[in-house]
Scaffold this motif. Structure first.
Motif, PDB file in Angstrom:
ATOM      1  N   GLY A  51      11.575 -49.560  -8.164  1.00 34.18           N
ATOM      2  CA  GLY A  51      11.131 -50.549  -9.129  1.00 34.18           C
ATOM      3  C   GLY A  51      12.270 -51.472  -9.501  1.00 34.18           C
ATOM      4  O   GLY A  51      13.357 -51.394  -8.927  1.00 34.18           O
ATOM      5  N   ILE A  52      12.014 -52.322 -10.485  1.00 30.70           N
ATOM      6  CA  ILE A  52      12.995 -53.327 -10.901  1.00 30.70           C
ATOM      7  C   ILE A  52      13.286 -53.198 -12.395  1.00 30.70           C
ATOM      8  O   ILE A  52      12.377 -53.048 -13.211  1.00 30.70           O
ATOM      9  CB  ILE A  52      12.478 -54.753 -10.625  1.00 30.70           C
ATOM     10  N   LEU A  53      14.577 -53.238 -12.739  1.00 31.36           N
ATOM     11  CA  LEU A  53      15.022 -53.359 -14.128  1.00 31.36           C
ATOM     12  C   LEU A  53      15.513 -54.778 -14.320  1.00 31.36           C
ATOM     13  O   LEU A  53      16.388 -55.250 -13.586  1.00 31.36           O
ATOM     14  CB  LEU A  53      16.156 -52.376 -14.428  1.00 31.36           C
ATOM     15  N   SER A  54      14.950 -55.487 -15.303  1.00 30.03           N
ATOM     16  CA  SER A  54      15.359 -56.855 -15.609  1.00 30.03           C
ATOM     17  C   SER A  54      16.034 -56.880 -16.974  1.00 30.03           C
ATOM     18  O   SER A  54      15.470 -56.419 -17.967  1.00 30.03           O
ATOM     19  CB  SER A  54      14.137 -57.780 -15.604  1.00 30.03           C
ATOM     20  N   VAL A  55      17.254 -57.408 -17.030  1.00 33.37           N
ATOM     21  CA  VAL A  55      18.047 -57.474 -18.255  1.00 33.37           C
ATOM     22  C   VAL A  55      18.213 -58.935 -18.657  1.00 33.37           C
ATOM     23  O   VAL A  55      18.677 -59.757 -17.859  1.00 33.37           O
ATOM     24  CB  VAL A  55      19.434 -56.820 -18.064  1.00 33.37           C
ATOM     25  N   ASP A  56      17.822 -59.271 -19.883  1.00 35.63           N
ATOM     26  CA  ASP A  56      17.937 -60.638 -20.378  1.00 35.63           C
ATOM     27  C   ASP A  56      18.944 -60.687 -21.518  1.00 35.63           C
ATOM     28  O   ASP A  56      18.764 -60.043 -22.547  1.00 35.63           O
ATOM     29  CB  ASP A  56      16.584 -61.147 -20.884  1.00 35.63           C
ATOM     30  N   LYS A  57      20.005 -61.467 -21.327  1.00 34.62           N
ATOM     31  CA  LYS A  57      21.010 -61.678 -22.354  1.00 34.62           C
ATOM     32  C   LYS A  57      21.158 -63.174 -22.598  1.00 34.62           C
ATOM     33  O   LYS A  57      20.679 -63.995 -21.821  1.00 34.62           O
ATOM     34  CB  LYS A  57      22.349 -61.063 -21.932  1.00 34.62           C
ATOM     35  N   VAL A  58      21.852 -63.504 -23.672  1.00 36.54           N
ATOM     36  CA  VAL A  58      22.064 -64.915 -23.993  1.00 36.54           C
ATOM     37  C   VAL A  58      22.844 -65.601 -22.878  1.00 36.54           C
ATOM     38  O   VAL A  58      22.574 -66.747 -22.511  1.00 36.54           O
ATOM     39  CB  VAL A  58      22.826 -65.053 -25.337  1.00 36.54           C
ATOM     40  N   SER A 112      26.792 -48.850 -19.400  1.00 37.39           N
ATOM     41  CA  SER A 112      26.910 -49.807 -20.497  1.00 37.39           C
ATOM     42  C   SER A 112      25.884 -50.910 -20.285  1.00 37.39           C
ATOM     43  O   SER A 112      25.142 -50.910 -19.297  1.00 37.39           O
ATOM     44  CB  SER A 112      28.316 -50.415 -20.538  1.00 37.39           C
ATOM     45  N   THR A 113      25.850 -51.879 -21.201  1.00 36.44           N
ATOM     46  CA  THR A 113      24.951 -53.024 -21.046  1.00 36.44           C
ATOM     47  C   THR A 113      25.243 -53.768 -19.752  1.00 36.44           C
ATOM     48  O   THR A 113      24.342 -54.223 -19.056  1.00 36.44           O
ATOM     49  CB  THR A 113      25.100 -53.986 -22.236  1.00 36.44           C
ATOM     50  N   GLU A 114      26.529 -53.895 -19.423  1.00 39.71           N
ATOM     51  CA  GLU A 114      26.935 -54.617 -18.220  1.00 39.71           C
ATOM     52  C   GLU A 114      26.767 -53.773 -16.957  1.00 39.71           C
ATOM     53  O   GLU A 114      26.684 -54.317 -15.859  1.00 39.71           O
ATOM     54  CB  GLU A 114      28.397 -55.062 -18.327  1.00 39.71           C
ATOM     55  N   SER A 115      26.723 -52.443 -17.097  1.00 40.77           N
ATOM     56  CA  SER A 115      26.568 -51.541 -15.940  1.00 40.77           C
ATOM     57  C   SER A 115      25.492 -50.507 -16.248  1.00 40.77           C
ATOM     58  O   SER A 115      25.792 -49.338 -16.513  1.00 40.77           O
ATOM     59  CB  SER A 115      27.908 -50.842 -15.639  1.00 40.77           C
ATOM     60  N   PRO A 116      24.212 -50.922 -16.225  1.00 40.85           N
ATOM     61  CA  PRO A 116      23.145 -50.021 -16.665  1.00 40.85           C
ATOM     62  C   PRO A 116      22.608 -49.076 -15.599  1.00 40.85           C
ATOM     63  O   PRO A 116      21.779 -48.220 -15.903  1.00 40.85           O
ATOM     64  CB  PRO A 116      22.051 -51.005 -17.091  1.00 40.85           C
ATOM     65  N   VAL A 117      23.061 -49.222 -14.362  1.00 43.59           N
ATOM     66  CA  VAL A 117      22.504 -48.408 -13.275  1.00 43.59           C
ATOM     67  C   VAL A 117      23.340 -47.145 -13.063  1.00 43.59           C
ATOM     68  O   VAL A 117      24.572 -47.207 -12.961  1.00 43.59           O
ATOM     69  CB  VAL A 117      22.439 -49.220 -11.970  1.00 43.59           C
ATOM     70  N   TYR A 118      22.651 -46.010 -12.994  1.00 44.19           N
ATOM     71  CA  TYR A 118      23.315 -44.719 -12.813  1.00 44.19           C
ATOM     72  C   TYR A 118      23.137 -44.238 -11.376  1.00 44.19           C
ATOM     73  O   TYR A 118      22.017 -44.189 -10.861  1.00 44.19           O
ATOM     74  CB  TYR A 118      22.722 -43.680 -13.763  1.00 44.19           C
ATOM     75  N   THR A 119      24.261 -43.885 -10.755  1.00 46.99           N
ATOM     76  CA  THR A 119      24.235 -43.312  -9.412  1.00 46.99           C
ATOM     77  C   THR A 119      24.966 -41.974  -9.435  1.00 46.99           C
ATOM     78  O   THR A 119      26.141 -41.924  -9.809  1.00 46.99           O
ATOM     79  CB  THR A 119      24.921 -44.246  -8.395  1.00 46.99           C
ATOM     80  N   PRO A 120      24.301 -40.867  -9.065  1.00 43.71           N
ATOM     81  CA  PRO A 120      24.989 -39.574  -9.043  1.00 43.71           C
ATOM     82  C   PRO A 120      25.998 -39.511  -7.900  1.00 43.71           C
ATOM     83  O   PRO A 120      25.835 -40.193  -6.883  1.00 43.71           O
ATOM     84  CB  PRO A 120      23.845 -38.577  -8.846  1.00 43.71           C
ATOM     85  N   LYS A 121      27.021 -38.700  -8.086  1.00 40.33           N
ATOM     86  CA  LYS A 121      28.072 -38.617  -7.077  1.00 40.33           C
ATOM     87  C   LYS A 121      27.641 -37.839  -5.844  1.00 40.33           C
ATOM     88  O   LYS A 121      28.292 -37.911  -4.794  1.00 40.33           O
ATOM     89  CB  LYS A 121      29.332 -37.994  -7.683  1.00 40.33           C
ATOM     90  N   SER A 122      26.559 -37.085  -5.957  1.00 39.37           N
ATOM     91  CA  SER A 122      26.047 -36.317  -4.822  1.00 39.37           C
ATOM     92  C   SER A 122      24.573 -36.017  -5.042  1.00 39.37           C
ATOM     93  O   SER A 122      24.055 -36.150  -6.160  1.00 39.37           O
ATOM     94  CB  SER A 122      26.813 -34.997  -4.666  1.00 39.37           C
ATOM     95  N   GLU A 123      23.895 -35.610  -3.976  1.00 37.48           N
ATOM     96  CA  GLU A 123      22.486 -35.240  -4.097  1.00 37.48           C
ATOM     97  C   GLU A 123      22.321 -34.040  -5.022  1.00 37.48           C
ATOM     98  O   GLU A 123      21.379 -33.966  -5.819  1.00 37.48           O
ATOM     99  CB  GLU A 123      21.920 -34.917  -2.715  1.00 37.48           C
ATOM    100  N   GLN A 124      23.263 -33.113  -4.941  1.00 34.79           N
ATOM    101  CA  GLN A 124      23.224 -31.930  -5.803  1.00 34.79           C
ATOM    102  C   GLN A 124      23.345 -32.326  -7.273  1.00 34.79           C
ATOM    103  O   GLN A 124      22.626 -31.800  -8.132  1.00 34.79           O
ATOM    104  CB  GLN A 124      24.349 -30.966  -5.420  1.00 34.79           C
ATOM    105  N   ALA A 125      24.254 -33.249  -7.584  1.00 32.09           N
ATOM    106  CA  ALA A 125      24.430 -33.705  -8.969  1.00 32.09           C
ATOM    107  C   ALA A 125      23.169 -34.395  -9.469  1.00 32.09           C
ATOM    108  O   ALA A 125      22.752 -34.196 -10.621  1.00 32.09           O
ATOM    109  CB  ALA A 125      25.626 -34.651  -9.051  1.00 32.09           C
ATOM    110  N   GLY A 126      22.544 -35.194  -8.617  1.00 34.07           N
ATOM    111  CA  GLY A 126      21.314 -35.859  -9.005  1.00 34.07           C
ATOM    112  C   GLY A 126      20.187 -34.872  -9.256  1.00 34.07           C
ATOM    113  O   GLY A 126      19.423 -35.018 -10.220  1.00 34.07           O
ATOM    114  N   ASN A 127      20.086 -33.858  -8.420  1.00 32.53           N
ATOM    115  CA  ASN A 127      19.043 -32.834  -8.591  1.00 32.53           C
ATOM    116  C   ASN A 127      19.243 -32.040  -9.876  1.00 32.53           C
ATOM    117  O   ASN A 127      18.269 -31.673 -10.547  1.00 32.53           O
ATOM    118  CB  ASN A 127      19.025 -31.888  -7.387  1.00 32.53           C
TER     119      ASN A 127
END
Length: 283
Positions: A51-58, A112-127
């Motif tokens: 899906g898509i995350l859309s962030v609107d700032k000034v 943070s607001t500027e970096s809102p996307v989370y990526t796990p360091k491994s498949e195990q960490a994500g699980n």
């Protein structure tokens, strides 16, 4: 599992980390939410689909494509919209939360607001993160302490499993001042203390104190002081038979009208209505 699970956490006693809502959803194509502004932090972990995350700032607008095995953060006060893909709609689990430790945890995890996307360091960490979130989403008839305990496990999985994890800066002076301010507030909230009183206690200029407190806590000292007092008032309303006037005085508001207005701004209802809806009946 059902396509939608939604639960509300209504215990106000936890200040470091607390829940508001949590759940799971298998979305329909193009299912969307927003544009909207949240009052608390909201984190989604995408199990499958995209899906898509859309962030609107000034100053800018930005879109992020999120797919299974990733997460995204929405911060309070920010305008966001998110929607499922048409061909491959996402399935996610989510939590709405807040607390005194939240900003520090999220920043250390690289979110943070500027970096809102989370990526796990491994498949195990994500699980591991996914399983903790799913457990909470499907958890029923458990005590507040059980749920908050798992909320801390979620924060641990989020932090330890982040690919963008930052090093914690021990001994940071701003954190020391913030901790001292919180200690002062917790010991003196029943008195009519002001932000100026807190800054004076720390021997800091009021403007500088306000700046470092907000950087650390994500809210101004005045906002924190009000919310702290209102959380104590909510506890008194639920667990005691004290009058609203007496509770007003106990949390540092000699003027009952000012107290009632502040309480309604935080909880969305008057102190009397809150008591009627949440009063704990003793056996």
């Amino acid at each position: 599992m059902e396509n939608l699970l939604f639960q509300i956490f209504s215990d106000d006693r936890f200040m470091d980390l607390t829940l508001y809502q949590y759940g799971y959803e298998k979305c329909l194509p193009l299912h969307s939410y927003g544009p909207a502004v949240r009052n608390h932090y909201l984190f989604h972990y995408v199990i499958s689909g995209k899906g898509i995350l859309s962030v609107d700032k000034v100053t800018y607008s930005r879109e992020y494509e999120i797919h299974g095995g990733m997460g995204f953060l929405i911060e309070p006060g920010q305008i966001n919209t998110y929607y499922a893909d048409r061909a491959d709609p996402w399935e996610y689990t989510w939590i709405e939360f807040d607390g005194m430790k939240v900003k520090e945890i999220l920043e250390t995890a690289g979110l943070s607001t500027e970096s809102p996307v989370y990526t796990p360091k491994s498949e195990q960490a994500g699980n591991m993160l996914k399983e903790e979130l799913l457990y909470l989403a499907t958890c029923q008839k458990k005590t507040s302490y059980h749920l908050i305990g798992h909320m801390f496990l979620i924060m641990d999985a989020l932090l330890s499993g982040s690919a963008a994890k930052r090093k914690i800066q021990n001994g940071k002076r701003t954190q020391f001042y913030t901790n001292e301010a919180i200690t002062f507030i917790s010991s003196n909230y029943s008195f009519p203390i002001t932000v100026e009183d807190i800054a004076s206690r720390l021997n800091l200029d009021r403007s500088y104190f306000g700046k470092i407190f907000k950087e650390t806590m994500g809210q101004s000292p005045q906002e924190f002081l009000i919310r702290y007092r209102m959380s104590k008032a909510a506890e008194f309303l639920k667990t005691t038979d004290l009058s609203v006037k007496d509770i007003s005085i106990k949390v540092g508001y000699p003027n009952q009208l000012h107290f009632s207005r502040a309480f309604k701004n935080v909880y969305g209802q008057s102190p009397r209505s809150y008591r009627q809806n949440t009063k704990i009946i003793k056996p």
